[in-house]
Design a protein around this motif. Structure first.
Motif, PDB file in Angstrom:
ATOM      1  N   SER A 122       0.818  -1.207   0.000  1.00  0.00           N
ATOM      2  CA  SER A 122       0.000   0.000   0.000  1.00  0.00           C
ATOM      3  C   SER A 122       0.852   1.257   0.000  1.00  0.00           C
ATOM      4  N   LEU A 123       0.300   2.309  -0.589  1.00  0.00           N
ATOM      5  CA  LEU A 123       0.956   3.609  -0.535  1.00  0.00           C
ATOM      6  C   LEU A 123       0.652   4.254   0.813  1.00  0.00           C
ATOM      7  N   ASN A 124       1.578   4.109   1.757  1.00  0.00           N
ATOM      8  CA  ASN A 124       1.428   4.761   3.055  1.00  0.00           C
ATOM      9  C   ASN A 124       2.808   5.055   3.633  1.00  0.00           C
ATOM     10  N   SER A 125       2.844   5.896   4.656  1.00  0.00           N
ATOM     11  CA  SER A 125       4.111   6.364   5.223  1.00  0.00           C
ATOM     12  C   SER A 125       4.931   5.225   5.822  1.00  0.00           C
ATOM     13  N   GLU A 126       4.260   4.253   6.439  1.00  0.00           N
ATOM     14  CA  GLU A 126       4.970   3.134   7.051  1.00  0.00           C
ATOM     15  C   GLU A 126       5.720   2.319   6.000  1.00  0.00           C
ATOM     16  N   ASN A 127       5.070   2.018   4.883  1.00  0.00           N
ATOM     17  CA  ASN A 127       5.725   1.242   3.827  1.00  0.00           C
ATOM     18  C   ASN A 127       6.858   2.026   3.171  1.00  0.00           C
ATOM     19  N   ILE A 128       6.704   3.352   3.060  1.00  0.00           N
ATOM     20  CA  ILE A 128       7.774   4.166   2.484  1.00  0.00           C
ATOM     21  C   ILE A 128       9.001   4.160   3.396  1.00  0.00           C
ATOM     22  N   ALA A 129       8.777   4.186   4.714  1.00  0.00           N
ATOM     23  CA  ALA A 129       9.902   4.111   5.657  1.00  0.00           C
ATOM     24  C   ALA A 129      10.631   2.778   5.516  1.00  0.00           C
ATOM     25  N   GLN A 130       9.885   1.683   5.321  1.00  0.00           N
ATOM     26  CA  GLN A 130      10.514   0.375   5.127  1.00  0.00           C
ATOM     27  C   GLN A 130      11.239   0.322   3.781  1.00  0.00           C
ATOM     28  N   LEU A 131      10.694   1.012   2.780  1.00  0.00           N
ATOM     29  CA  LEU A 131      11.361   1.101   1.485  1.00  0.00           C
ATOM     30  C   LEU A 131      12.719   1.777   1.626  1.00  0.00           C
ATOM     31  N   ASP A 132      12.777   2.867   2.381  1.00  0.00           N
ATOM     32  CA  ASP A 132      14.042   3.572   2.589  1.00  0.00           C
ATOM     33  C   ASP A 132      15.075   2.664   3.250  1.00  0.00           C
ATOM     34  N   ALA A 133      14.644   1.921   4.275  1.00  0.00           N
ATOM     35  CA  ALA A 133      15.559   1.020   4.974  1.00  0.00           C
ATOM     36  C   ALA A 133      16.078  -0.064   4.033  1.00  0.00           C
ATOM     37  N   ALA A 134      15.207  -0.609   3.206  1.00  0.00           N
ATOM     38  CA  ALA A 134      15.617  -1.663   2.270  1.00  0.00           C
ATOM     39  C   ALA A 134      16.601  -1.125   1.237  1.00  0.00           C
ATOM     40  N   LEU A 135      16.363   0.082   0.722  1.00  0.00           N
ATOM     41  CA  LEU A 135      17.264   0.658  -0.275  1.00  0.00           C
ATOM     42  C   LEU A 135      18.647   0.932   0.318  1.00  0.00           C
ATOM     43  N   ARG A 136      18.691   1.362   1.570  1.00  0.00           N
ATOM     44  CA  ARG A 136      19.992   1.587   2.221  1.00  0.00           C
ATOM     45  C   ARG A 136      20.729   0.264   2.411  1.00  0.00           C
ATOM     46  N   ASP A 137      19.973  -0.793   2.710  1.00  0.00           N
ATOM     47  CA  ASP A 137      20.590  -2.109   2.842  1.00  0.00           C
ATOM     48  C   ASP A 137      21.101  -2.598   1.490  1.00  0.00           C
ATOM     49  N   PHE A 138      20.320  -2.408   0.438  1.00  0.00           N
ATOM     50  CA  PHE A 138      20.735  -2.826  -0.906  1.00  0.00           C
ATOM     51  C   PHE A 138      22.005  -2.097  -1.343  1.00  0.00           C
ATOM     52  N   ALA A 139      22.148  -0.833  -0.918  1.00  0.00           N
ATOM     53  CA  ALA A 139      23.306  -0.037  -1.327  1.00  0.00           C
ATOM     54  C   ALA A 139      24.613  -0.636  -0.842  1.00  0.00           C
ATOM     55  N   GLU A 140      24.550  -1.421   0.217  1.00  0.00           N
ATOM     56  CA  GLU A 140      25.753  -2.058   0.768  1.00  0.00           C
ATOM     57  C   GLU A 140      26.088  -3.368   0.066  1.00  0.00           C
ATOM     58  N   LYS A 141      25.195  -3.836  -0.789  1.00  0.00           N
ATOM     59  CA  LYS A 141      25.394  -5.100  -1.494  1.00  0.00           C
ATOM     60  C   LYS A 141      25.767  -4.823  -2.950  1.00  0.00           C
ATOM     61  N   ASN A 142      26.489  -5.730  -3.557  1.00  0.00           N
ATOM     62  CA  ASN A 142      26.862  -5.591  -4.970  1.00  0.00           C
ATOM     63  C   ASN A 142      25.795  -6.255  -5.835  1.00  0.00           C
ATOM     64  N   LEU A 143      24.649  -5.604  -5.924  1.00  0.00           N
ATOM     65  CA  LEU A 143      23.512  -6.176  -6.635  1.00  0.00           C
ATOM     66  C   LEU A 143      23.533  -5.789  -8.106  1.00  0.00           C
ATOM     67  N   HIS A 144      22.956  -6.648  -8.936  1.00  0.00           N
ATOM     68  CA  HIS A 144      22.846  -6.350 -10.363  1.00  0.00           C
ATOM     69  C   HIS A 144      21.806  -5.266 -10.629  1.00  0.00           C
ATOM     70  N   GLY A 145      20.795  -5.181  -9.782  1.00  0.00           N
ATOM     71  CA  GLY A 145      19.739  -4.201  -9.977  1.00  0.00           C
ATOM     72  C   GLY A 145      18.603  -4.462  -9.009  1.00  0.00           C
ATOM     73  N   VAL A 146      17.518  -3.739  -9.205  1.00  0.00           N
ATOM     74  CA  VAL A 146      16.371  -3.813  -8.295  1.00  0.00           C
ATOM     75  C   VAL A 146      15.095  -4.039  -9.102  1.00  0.00           C
ATOM     76  N   VAL A 147      14.210  -4.884  -8.562  1.00  0.00           N
ATOM     77  CA  VAL A 147      12.887  -5.127  -9.135  1.00  0.00           C
ATOM     78  C   VAL A 147      11.847  -4.512  -8.208  1.00  0.00           C
TER      79      VAL A 147
END
Length: 282
Positions: A53-78
């Motif tokens: 859902s589009l809500n503030s709680e999910n956006i906060a979790q999105l930010d945390a996940a993106l910061r975690d992904f930034a530390e990994k050598n990933l090919h990309g994001v889906v």
């Protein structure tokens, strides 16, 4: 045909002509149930983000996940928008888009005859992710989520996978018509000046999936994880070790019924890897 029948036929024809921008019902539609956020890394190569859902709680979790992904050598994001219910909160959709689009980028414009001023949404702040991006959409991707998919394609160079979106990239209003309620498009979202309503977004790679299978996978993936439905188990093969042991794994490995496979997500992960290869310097 009496006058009442003629009026009903006229209204039915008008609604069909205006679809998907108008509908008539006895009651106001129920608010969709909240859809949770989920993230994981698939096969060590692709970050998976299910916005929910589009809500503030999910956006906060999105930010945390993106910061975690930034530390990994990933090919990309889906980015998976299939579990994002329709919402007219275009401001929240703009916040999500800003995590992927350049600062100051024009995301979308909300315009309509009832609006005195056009609502222009721009990306605020620097993006949290700049790499290869694939977005999964389907026929249920609508309203703010549809504008989000379109602006990610335009501003973040995202590739779209799945099926054509709903074409309901609009802001709805409601009025009473007798004992029923008329829900109609009062404003539409334009991305780069282009309308999405009523034709919808055509994916770059079309991958259809049976709706019942899709719903079963999306529900089960909240508990089991998405990876279970992406990578198919390889059958055991006869090899040197089994010959020495006097066994035949091809016979011992009893065939099983094929499990559910998330075809759009499977193609999206493959596409992330392909983009990485082609963008690799040298």
């Amino acid at each position: 045909i009496d006058e009442v029948g003629l009026s009903r036929a006229t209204l039915t024809g008008l609604l069909e002509r205006l679809a998907p921008g108008a509908s008539l019902g006895d009651e106001a539609p129920e608010a969709p149930a909240d859809s949770p956020f989920r993230s994981e890394i698939l096969d060590g190569r692709a970050g998976y983000l299910r916005l929910g859902s589009l809500n503030s709680e999910n956006i906060a979790q999105l930010d945390a996940a993106l910061r975690d992904f930034a530390e990994k050598n990933l090919h990309g994001v889906v980015r998976d928008l299939r579990a994002t219910p329709a919402s007219s909160d275009f401001a929240l959709a703009a916040q999500v888009a800003g995590r992927f689009c350049p600062a100051g980028a024009a995301l979308f414009t909300l315009t309509g005859p009832a609006k005195k001023d056009e609502g222009v949404f721009t990306a605020q702040g620097e993006p949290l992710y700049r790499g290869p991006l694939v977005v999964i959409i389907d026929e249920n991707t609508a309203e703010a989520a549809e504008a989000l998919a379109a602006t990610l394609r335009w501003n973040a160079k995202a590739m779209l996978v799945g099926t054509r979106s709903s074409g309901r990239c609009v802001e709805f209003s409601e009025v009473a018509v007798g004992d029923q309620r008329l829900r109609f498009a009062a404003a539409e979202a334009l991305v780069a000046g282009q309308a999405i309503y009523p034709r919808g977004l055509r994916p770059d790679i079309e991958v259809a999936q049976d709706p019942a299978e899709r719903d079963a996978i999306l529900a089960a993936a909240l508990k089991d994880g998405a990876a279970v439905y992406v990578f198919e188990k390889e059958r055991a093969r006869l090899n040197e070790a089994s010959l020495v042991a006097g066994t035949n794994p091809e016979l011992d490995d009893e065939p099983t019924e094929p499990g559910l496979i998330d075809r759009p997500l499977q193609r999206a992960v493959d596409l992330v890897t392909a983009i990485r290869v082609f963008r690799k310097p040298g």
